[in-house]
Design a protein around this motif. Structure first.
Motif, PDB file in Angstrom:
ATOM      1  N   TYR A 165       0.940  -1.269  -0.226  1.00 33.61           N
ATOM      2  CA  TYR A 165      -0.040   0.097   0.039  1.00 33.61           C
ATOM      3  C   TYR A 165       0.859   1.308   0.125  1.00 33.61           C
ATOM      4  O   TYR A 165       1.874   1.243   0.643  1.00 33.61           O
ATOM      5  N   ASN A 166       0.379   2.309  -0.827  1.00 35.28           N
ATOM      6  CA  ASN A 166       1.025   3.536  -0.556  1.00 35.28           C
ATOM      7  C   ASN A 166       0.148   4.489   0.129  1.00 35.28           C
ATOM      8  O   ASN A 166      -1.103   4.132   0.244  1.00 35.28           O
ATOM      9  N   LYS A 167       0.473   5.605   0.648  1.00 33.29           N
ATOM     10  CA  LYS A 167      -0.293   6.617   1.336  1.00 33.29           C
ATOM     11  C   LYS A 167      -1.699   6.931   0.926  1.00 33.29           C
ATOM     12  O   LYS A 167      -2.688   6.930   1.260  1.00 33.29           O
ATOM     13  N   GLU A 168      -1.599   7.231  -0.691  1.00 37.01           N
ATOM     14  CA  GLU A 168      -2.616   7.555  -1.369  1.00 37.01           C
ATOM     15  C   GLU A 168      -3.501   6.554  -1.497  1.00 37.01           C
ATOM     16  O   GLU A 168      -4.810   6.765  -1.397  1.00 37.01           O
ATOM     17  N   ASN A 169      -3.322   5.306  -1.701  1.00 45.09           N
ATOM     18  CA  ASN A 169      -4.344   4.123  -1.407  1.00 45.09           C
ATOM     19  C   ASN A 169      -4.907   3.897  -0.211  1.00 45.09           C
ATOM     20  O   ASN A 169      -6.067   3.433  -0.237  1.00 45.09           O
ATOM     21  N   LEU A 170      -4.484   4.322   0.763  1.00 43.52           N
ATOM     22  CA  LEU A 170      -4.949   4.079   2.032  1.00 43.52           C
ATOM     23  C   LEU A 170      -5.795   5.128   2.750  1.00 43.52           C
ATOM     24  O   LEU A 170      -6.731   4.884   3.215  1.00 43.52           O
ATOM     25  N   LEU A 171      -5.607   6.472   1.949  1.00 42.27           N
ATOM     26  CA  LEU A 171      -6.357   7.555   2.473  1.00 42.27           C
ATOM     27  C   LEU A 171      -8.009   7.175   2.190  1.00 42.27           C
ATOM     28  O   LEU A 171      -8.280   6.819   1.039  1.00 42.27           O
ATOM     29  N   ASN A 172      -9.121   7.347   2.971  1.00 43.48           N
ATOM     30  CA  ASN A 172     -10.293   7.075   2.970  1.00 43.48           C
ATOM     31  C   ASN A 172     -10.759   5.775   3.007  1.00 43.48           C
ATOM     32  O   ASN A 172     -11.859   5.395   2.554  1.00 43.48           O
ATOM     33  N   LYS A 173      -9.849   4.686   2.997  1.00 42.05           N
ATOM     34  CA  LYS A 173     -10.088   3.188   2.976  1.00 42.05           C
ATOM     35  C   LYS A 173     -10.628   2.759   4.426  1.00 42.05           C
ATOM     36  O   LYS A 173     -10.100   3.242   5.366  1.00 42.05           O
ATOM     37  N   GLN A 174     -11.730   2.140   4.216  1.00 42.28           N
ATOM     38  CA  GLN A 174     -12.222   1.652   5.462  1.00 42.28           C
ATOM     39  C   GLN A 174     -11.402   0.155   5.700  1.00 42.28           C
ATOM     40  O   GLN A 174     -11.145  -0.547   4.967  1.00 42.28           O
ATOM     41  N   ILE A 175     -11.366  -0.092   7.157  1.00 44.56           N
ATOM     42  CA  ILE A 175     -10.377  -1.217   7.724  1.00 44.56           C
ATOM     43  C   ILE A 175     -11.092  -1.944   8.781  1.00 44.56           C
ATOM     44  O   ILE A 175     -11.998  -1.224   9.207  1.00 44.56           O
ATOM     45  N   VAL A 176     -10.715  -2.927   9.138  1.00 40.76           N
ATOM     46  CA  VAL A 176     -11.114  -3.741  10.322  1.00 40.76           C
ATOM     47  C   VAL A 176     -10.083  -3.386  11.317  1.00 40.76           C
ATOM     48  O   VAL A 176      -8.519  -3.747  11.112  1.00 40.76           O
ATOM     49  N   ALA A 177     -10.413  -3.237  12.596  1.00 43.21           N
ATOM     50  CA  ALA A 177      -9.274  -3.356  13.448  1.00 43.21           C
ATOM     51  C   ALA A 177      -9.902  -3.684  14.943  1.00 43.21           C
ATOM     52  O   ALA A 177     -10.994  -3.397  15.203  1.00 43.21           O
ATOM     53  N   VAL A 178      -8.988  -4.068  15.831  1.00 41.15           N
ATOM     54  CA  VAL A 178      -9.351  -4.595  17.324  1.00 41.15           C
ATOM     55  C   VAL A 178      -9.233  -3.079  17.875  1.00 41.15           C
ATOM     56  O   VAL A 178      -8.021  -2.519  17.922  1.00 41.15           O
TER      57      VAL A 178
END
Length: 111
Positions: free
Chosen positions: A56-69
């Protein structure tokens, strides 16, 4: 496979959906990583360190929904305090982030 757990054990893990709202380089980390700022809706904003720079690069991650504990204790990583654990599938040595197929409200429970 690891040891069998009960449903009660699983129910202690608070998995939530969040949206990454900021991504920063983390040159102080021992292994290549990003510092993520994640919006969990009513749970607020939390920070996490994630070793996901290979896929992943920073641009791909911005506004991406993720799952987290979100109910692990905070963990100091270099000079950064990680407040949640972003989860993913391990592919060789890389981590592929888990995320909902469709957008859902931040803070949604994963169960």
């Amino acid at each position: 496979m690891n040891d069998t757990i009960t449903f009660e054990d699983f129910s202690k893990v608070d998995l939530r959906i969040g949206t990454i709202i900021e991504v920063n380089d983390f040159p102080e980390a021992r292994n290549p990583a990003y510092q993520l700022i994640i919006d969990f809706g009513d749970l607020g904003i939390k920070k996490s360190s994630a070793q996901i720079t290979t896929l992943y690069n920073k641009e791909n991650l911005l506004n991406k929904q993720i799952v987290a504990v979100v109910n692990f204790p905070k963990k100091q990583i270099a000079k950064f305090m990680s407040e949640c654990l972003v989860v993913g599938a391990v592919k060789a040595k890389d981590v592929v982030l888990l995320n909902p197929e469709n957008r859902v409200p931040n803070g949604s429970v994963v169960g």
